[in-house]
Design a protein around this motif. Structure first.
Motif, PDB file in Angstrom:
ATOM      1  N   ARG A   5       7.866  11.510  -9.471  1.00  0.00           N
ATOM      2  CA  ARG A   5       7.433  11.145  -8.108  1.00  0.00           C
ATOM      3  C   ARG A   5       6.852  12.400  -7.473  1.00  0.00           C
ATOM      4  O   ARG A   5       6.996  13.485  -8.025  1.00  0.00           O
ATOM      5  N   PRO A   6       6.209  12.279  -6.333  1.00  0.00           N
ATOM      6  CA  PRO A   6       5.637  13.473  -5.694  1.00  0.00           C
ATOM      7  C   PRO A   6       6.694  14.554  -5.473  1.00  0.00           C
ATOM      8  O   PRO A   6       7.838  14.258  -5.094  1.00  0.00           O
ATOM      9  N   ASP A  21       8.287   3.053  -0.267  1.00  0.00           N
ATOM     10  CA  ASP A  21       9.236   3.525   0.738  1.00  0.00           C
ATOM     11  C   ASP A  21      10.677   3.500   0.238  1.00  0.00           C
ATOM     12  O   ASP A  21      11.544   4.146   0.826  1.00  0.00           O
ATOM     13  N   ASN A  22      10.937   2.797  -0.861  1.00  0.00           N
ATOM     14  CA  ASN A  22      12.294   2.691  -1.378  1.00  0.00           C
ATOM     15  C   ASN A  22      12.588   3.771  -2.424  1.00  0.00           C
ATOM     16  O   ASN A  22      13.528   4.535  -2.272  1.00  0.00           O
ATOM     17  N   CYS A  23      11.789   3.845  -3.481  1.00  0.00           N
ATOM     18  CA  CYS A  23      12.088   4.767  -4.582  1.00  0.00           C
ATOM     19  C   CYS A  23      11.261   6.046  -4.551  1.00  0.00           C
ATOM     20  O   CYS A  23      11.556   6.987  -5.282  1.00  0.00           O
ATOM     21  N   GLY A  24      10.230   6.091  -3.726  1.00  0.00           N
ATOM     22  CA  GLY A  24       9.431   7.303  -3.593  1.00  0.00           C
ATOM     23  C   GLY A  24       8.307   7.451  -4.599  1.00  0.00           C
ATOM     24  O   GLY A  24       7.574   8.440  -4.569  1.00  0.00           O
ATOM     25  N   GLU A  50      -3.574   6.475   2.023  1.00  0.00           N
ATOM     26  CA  GLU A  50      -2.231   6.259   1.511  1.00  0.00           C
ATOM     27  C   GLU A  50      -1.709   4.946   2.071  1.00  0.00           C
ATOM     28  O   GLU A  50      -1.818   4.689   3.268  1.00  0.00           O
ATOM     29  N   VAL A  51      -1.160   4.149   1.192  1.00  0.00           N
ATOM     30  CA  VAL A  51      -0.612   2.851   1.585  1.00  0.00           C
ATOM     31  C   VAL A  51       0.885   2.888   1.324  1.00  0.00           C
ATOM     32  O   VAL A  51       1.318   3.162   0.203  1.00  0.00           O
ATOM     33  N   ARG A  52       1.666   2.629   2.370  1.00  0.00           N
ATOM     34  CA  ARG A  52       3.136   2.625   2.260  1.00  0.00           C
ATOM     35  C   ARG A  52       3.605   1.201   2.063  1.00  0.00           C
ATOM     36  O   ARG A  52       2.995   0.262   2.573  1.00  0.00           O
ATOM     37  N   GLY A  53       4.679   1.027   1.340  1.00  0.00           N
ATOM     38  CA  GLY A  53       5.235  -0.302   1.105  1.00  0.00           C
ATOM     39  C   GLY A  53       6.250  -0.248  -0.010  1.00  0.00           C
ATOM     40  O   GLY A  53       6.921   0.761  -0.189  1.00  0.00           O
ATOM     41  N   LEU A  54       6.353  -1.328  -0.770  1.00  0.00           N
ATOM     42  CA  LEU A  54       7.291  -1.407  -1.871  1.00  0.00           C
ATOM     43  C   LEU A  54       6.541  -1.585  -3.184  1.00  0.00           C
ATOM     44  O   LEU A  54       5.634  -2.398  -3.295  1.00  0.00           O
ATOM     45  N   ASP A  85       8.575  -2.653  -8.814  1.00  0.00           N
ATOM     46  CA  ASP A  85       9.983  -2.653  -9.204  1.00  0.00           C
ATOM     47  C   ASP A  85      10.915  -2.875  -8.019  1.00  0.00           C
ATOM     48  O   ASP A  85      11.956  -3.530  -8.159  1.00  0.00           O
ATOM     49  N   CYS A  86      10.557  -2.340  -6.847  1.00  0.00           N
ATOM     50  CA  CYS A  86      11.433  -2.428  -5.664  1.00  0.00           C
ATOM     51  C   CYS A  86      11.146  -3.673  -4.822  1.00  0.00           C
ATOM     52  O   CYS A  86      11.988  -4.067  -4.021  1.00  0.00           O
TER      53      CYS A  86
END
Length: 152
Positions: free
Chosen positions: A45-46, A109-112, A143-147, A150-151
């Motif tokens: 991940r980043p 937003d959950n696992c990064g 950048e698009v945030r979300g799930l 997998d999450c």
């Protein structure tokens, strides 16, 4: 071609491609740069400069300062070896350093996790909208945030 996919390499192939790209840009592939690239490519991940400095410090059994890592990461971003995830102040290794595109990151937003996609039509539309407003864009940051899958 507006959207395309790449076969993401890894390991020795990715490091070799990164080394070739950096030296083609007129820079040297030093031991410290290799260590920083190895650490960066090892994250799933980043990673922040502090995360990378800690990983390199452990691997080399000596303290490596984050400000040294920041300078190398700036060089890597300029040479297309790494991408900066702006909203996270973190970096990811570019799995295809020979291909120049504006990045679109999908950030979970959950696992990064941060998935990188290329879609030149979206980036081109952002550039055109900026120009239409009298702005001279140098680099779109999308950048698009979300799930993630997998999450979600």
């Amino acid at each position: 071609m507006a959207r395309h996919d790449h076969h993401d390499g890894g390991g020795a192939d990715l490091k070799s491609a990164a080394r070739d790209r950096l030296t083609e840009s007129g820079e040297q592939w030093t031991g410290m740069r290799e260590a920083v690239f190895d650490a960066l490519a090892g994250f799933d991940r980043p990673a922040s400069a502090y995360d990378i400095a800690e990983a390199v410090s452990k691997a080399q059994d000596r303290r490596v300062a984050a400000n040294s890592v920041y300078r190398i990461l700036d060089l890597f971003v300029g040479a297309n070896l790494a991408r900066r995830v702006e909203s996270e102040n973190a970096y990811v290794a570019n799995n295809h350093p020979g291909c120049l595109h504006d990045c679109i990151f999908l950030i979970c937003d959950n696992c990064g996790q941060a998935k990188h996609i290329d879609d030149d039509s979206i980036a081109d539309n952002v550039r055109k909208a900026a120009e239409k407003s009298g702005f001279s864009p140098s680099r779109p940051v999308i950048e698009v945030r979300g799930l993630c899958e997998d999450c979600g």
